[in-house]
Write a protein that holds these residues in place. Sequence first.
Motif, PDB file in Angstrom:
ATOM      1  N   ALA A  43      28.072   9.459 -25.514  1.00 48.33           N
ATOM      2  CA  ALA A  43      28.426   9.049 -26.872  1.00 48.33           C
ATOM      3  C   ALA A  43      28.027  10.110 -27.897  1.00 48.33           C
ATOM      4  O   ALA A  43      28.810  10.464 -28.789  1.00 48.33           O
ATOM      5  CB  ALA A  43      27.754   7.717 -27.214  1.00 48.33           C
ATOM      6  N   GLU A 108      35.575   4.990 -36.098  1.00 47.36           N
ATOM      7  CA  GLU A 108      35.980   4.405 -34.815  1.00 47.36           C
ATOM      8  C   GLU A 108      37.247   5.077 -34.292  1.00 47.36           C
ATOM      9  O   GLU A 108      37.357   5.385 -33.096  1.00 47.36           O
ATOM     10  CB  GLU A 108      36.220   2.904 -34.960  1.00 47.36           C
ATOM     11  CG  GLU A 108      36.606   2.240 -33.638  1.00 47.36           C
ATOM     12  CD  GLU A 108      36.692   0.730 -33.721  1.00 47.36           C
ATOM     13  OE1 GLU A 108      37.263   0.111 -32.802  1.00 47.36           O
ATOM     14  OE2 GLU A 108      36.184   0.151 -34.723  1.00 47.36           O
ATOM     15  N   ARG A 112      37.790   7.144 -30.725  1.00 48.07           N
ATOM     16  CA  ARG A 112      38.869   6.838 -29.775  1.00 48.07           C
ATOM     17  C   ARG A 112      39.738   8.072 -29.538  1.00 48.07           C
ATOM     18  O   ARG A 112      40.169   8.337 -28.414  1.00 48.07           O
ATOM     19  CB  ARG A 112      39.730   5.693 -30.316  1.00 48.07           C
ATOM     20  CG  ARG A 112      39.043   4.331 -30.297  1.00 48.07           C
ATOM     21  CD  ARG A 112      40.008   3.227 -30.697  1.00 48.07           C
ATOM     22  NE  ARG A 112      39.355   1.932 -30.787  1.00 48.07           N
ATOM     23  CZ  ARG A 112      39.111   1.139 -29.756  1.00 48.07           C
ATOM     24  NH1 ARG A 112      39.494   1.513 -28.542  1.00 48.07           N
ATOM     25  NH2 ARG A 112      38.518  -0.026 -29.922  1.00 48.07           N
ATOM     26  N   GLU A 117      35.520   5.199 -24.935  1.00 50.11           N
ATOM     27  CA  GLU A 117      35.938   3.838 -24.604  1.00 50.11           C
ATOM     28  C   GLU A 117      34.705   2.985 -24.318  1.00 50.11           C
ATOM     29  O   GLU A 117      33.644   3.505 -23.963  1.00 50.11           O
ATOM     30  CB  GLU A 117      36.848   3.842 -23.369  1.00 50.11           C
ATOM     31  CG  GLU A 117      38.117   4.659 -23.515  1.00 50.11           C
ATOM     32  CD  GLU A 117      38.883   4.766 -22.200  1.00 50.11           C
ATOM     33  OE1 GLU A 117      38.336   4.323 -21.160  1.00 50.11           O
ATOM     34  OE2 GLU A 117      40.006   5.303 -22.203  1.00 50.11           O
ATOM     35  N   GLU A 119      31.411   1.046 -23.895  1.00 52.33           N
ATOM     36  CA  GLU A 119      30.057   1.227 -24.407  1.00 52.33           C
ATOM     37  C   GLU A 119      29.888   2.577 -25.104  1.00 52.33           C
ATOM     38  O   GLU A 119      29.190   2.682 -26.122  1.00 52.33           O
ATOM     39  CB  GLU A 119      29.039   1.111 -23.260  1.00 52.33           C
ATOM     40  CG  GLU A 119      27.591   1.176 -23.721  1.00 52.33           C
ATOM     41  CD  GLU A 119      26.602   1.109 -22.575  1.00 52.33           C
ATOM     42  OE1 GLU A 119      25.389   1.041 -22.839  1.00 52.33           O
ATOM     43  OE2 GLU A 119      27.046   1.150 -21.393  1.00 52.33           O
ATOM     44  N   LEU A 121      32.141   4.175 -26.788  1.00 55.63           N
ATOM     45  CA  LEU A 121      32.748   4.033 -28.109  1.00 55.63           C
ATOM     46  C   LEU A 121      31.804   3.325 -29.077  1.00 55.63           C
ATOM     47  O   LEU A 121      31.607   3.769 -30.224  1.00 55.63           O
ATOM     48  CB  LEU A 121      34.062   3.251 -27.987  1.00 55.63           C
ATOM     49  CG  LEU A 121      34.736   2.847 -29.306  1.00 55.63           C
ATOM     50  CD1 LEU A 121      35.146   4.080 -30.096  1.00 55.63           C
ATOM     51  CD2 LEU A 121      35.948   1.954 -29.027  1.00 55.63           C
ATOM     52  N   GLU A 122      31.201   2.234 -28.632  1.00 54.27           N
ATOM     53  CA  GLU A 122      30.298   1.464 -29.501  1.00 54.27           C
ATOM     54  C   GLU A 122      29.085   2.293 -29.920  1.00 54.27           C
ATOM     55  O   GLU A 122      28.723   2.334 -31.110  1.00 54.27           O
ATOM     56  CB  GLU A 122      29.849   0.205 -28.761  1.00 54.27           C
ATOM     57  CG  GLU A 122      28.915  -0.682 -29.578  1.00 54.27           C
ATOM     58  CD  GLU A 122      28.450  -1.898 -28.791  1.00 54.27           C
ATOM     59  OE1 GLU A 122      27.511  -2.568 -29.258  1.00 54.27           O
ATOM     60  OE2 GLU A 122      29.021  -2.160 -27.705  1.00 54.27           O
ATOM     61  N   LEU A 123      28.465   2.946 -28.961  1.00 55.76           N
ATOM     62  CA  LEU A 123      27.277   3.749 -29.271  1.00 55.76           C
ATOM     63  C   LEU A 123      27.626   4.954 -30.148  1.00 55.76           C
ATOM     64  O   LEU A 123      26.873   5.305 -31.058  1.00 55.76           O
ATOM     65  CB  LEU A 123      26.630   4.230 -27.971  1.00 55.76           C
ATOM     66  CG  LEU A 123      26.049   3.147 -27.066  1.00 55.76           C
ATOM     67  CD1 LEU A 123      25.567   3.754 -25.750  1.00 55.76           C
ATOM     68  CD2 LEU A 123      24.908   2.410 -27.762  1.00 55.76           C
ATOM     69  N   LYS A 125      30.107   5.214 -32.330  1.00 59.86           N
ATOM     70  CA  LYS A 125      30.418   4.784 -33.702  1.00 59.86           C
ATOM     71  C   LYS A 125      29.139   4.521 -34.487  1.00 59.86           C
ATOM     72  O   LYS A 125      29.034   4.866 -35.678  1.00 59.86           O
ATOM     73  CB  LYS A 125      31.297   3.535 -33.690  1.00 59.86           C
ATOM     74  CG  LYS A 125      31.733   3.103 -35.088  1.00 59.86           C
ATOM     75  CD  LYS A 125      32.584   1.860 -35.047  1.00 59.86           C
ATOM     76  CE  LYS A 125      33.081   1.501 -36.453  1.00 59.86           C
ATOM     77  NZ  LYS A 125      31.994   1.353 -37.436  1.00 59.86           N
ATOM     78  N   GLU A 126      28.152   3.896 -33.852  1.00 58.87           N
ATOM     79  CA  GLU A 126      26.870   3.672 -34.517  1.00 58.87           C
ATOM     80  C   GLU A 126      26.258   4.990 -34.986  1.00 58.87           C
ATOM     81  O   GLU A 126      25.742   5.096 -36.099  1.00 58.87           O
ATOM     82  CB  GLU A 126      25.892   2.964 -33.565  1.00 58.87           C
ATOM     83  CG  GLU A 126      26.236   1.522 -33.260  1.00 58.87           C
ATOM     84  CD  GLU A 126      25.256   0.912 -32.277  1.00 58.87           C
ATOM     85  OE1 GLU A 126      24.295   1.616 -31.865  1.00 58.87           O
ATOM     86  OE2 GLU A 126      25.445  -0.257 -31.890  1.00 58.87           O
ATOM     87  N   SER A 184      21.808   5.007 -33.391  1.00 62.05           N
ATOM     88  CA  SER A 184      21.679   4.929 -34.848  1.00 62.05           C
ATOM     89  C   SER A 184      20.351   5.524 -35.307  1.00 62.05           C
ATOM     90  O   SER A 184      20.275   6.184 -36.349  1.00 62.05           O
ATOM     91  CB  SER A 184      21.804   3.475 -35.321  1.00 62.05           C
ATOM     92  OG  SER A 184      20.812   2.659 -34.724  1.00 62.05           O
TER      93      SER A 184
END
Length: 429
Positions: A43, A108, A112, A117, A119, A121-123, A125-126, A184
């Motif tokens: 990430a 986000e 992408r 994709e 997890e 992607l989530e990490l 973006k944070e 974060s």
Amino acid sequence: MSQYRIFAQYVIPSVLAFALSGIYAIVDGFFVGQSMGDAGLSAINIAFPVVSLMQSLGTGIGMGGAVLWTVRKGTGDEEAAGKYVRATLIMLILATAAATLGLLPFTERIMRLFGAEGEVLELGKEYLDIIVLGAGFQILATGIVPLIRNNGSSFFALVVMVSGFLTNILLDYLFVWVFGLGTSGAAAATILGQMVTTVEAVIYLFYRRLPVFGTAAGFWKMAGNIGKIGIAPFGLTLSPMISLMLINRFSMSYGGEAAVACYACIAYALTIVQVLIQGVGDGSQPLMSRYFGEGKPAQIREIRRMAYVTAAVLAVVSCGVLFLTRSRLGNLFGASDSTRILVAQVMPVFLFGLIFYAFSRITTSGFYATEKNLYSYFCVYAEPALLFGLLFVLPLFLGQSGVWWSVVMSQILTSALALGLKILEDRRE
């Protein structure tokens, strides 16, 4: 004072400062990788081109303004020189506003686009949300330091970067390991570290009474001139991250998350070597710009020769160190066993291109330091363009290995281009 001693006074602090900036780049990956494994490391790696974009904006504007300030001082036009300092600071503020407002709504989508994709992607973006909110500190810190260096204060430029670096390490330890804030927390540590550098750099501007105050008449014309030179150092700083983005994208297609995690480890290590080489180029730039303004071509050639030798030595020594430690590199970032084995297998491929990288980078620094803007553009932007083309060809025949070799071939071809342009310029002179 001998030319060698003057060269050392400028280049050694610059190389050390850039070494820290390279370690700066891997600190987040180290703490997050050790804490969260391959997903967190991937990430940070995928998001990092955006960090590099903001730092490149600051570097491009700062270097462009610093070159013109130094050249104008060399010609004796102090009034025009002062205007370029003020124009540089205004441009850094405008770039801050543009980066923050232009990137924040799309973090986000950016992740992408870069292939993230699930997890990852989530990490990512944070991490990216906080980095973009603090864009001002990234841009101002990297943009003011060239002015400090060109004012003959290379050692102080090193000091402000050291203080920001140490702040980042301390806060990464607290936020990621102690408080468990993940990506974060790593982003917040990076921003606060850059804030320390920015505050110290601004204090320097006032303490040393640089021409911060005064008229900015003709700003847009000066901004255009700064931009013409700044396009090269901007690209020089961003180019490795463009390569990173392309390699991540193609690696995700051919090798999956394991290949991305592998290249994250390799890229972090190579970043340190690449910024060391850039430190040689940027450290010698104030001298080449000054001699260019004073009309002393013989001194320019001597400084450039010393820069080539220094960069080559750094590249060779770094190759040896990374080759001998390649099997342990994955451990540094908490990579899985399979990723560590892959890193050891792949690293020698990338080491092959480092000496070519060193030659092209020093040649490019010499071009923009002496306002050979068109030549510097060719050298800077040829590498990512060649890489992009090679990535569509070599992996079709070699799979993931073709992705790795595309990087090396782009560096070899770029150095050949740089050599041709240098020969052409030498004949003209």
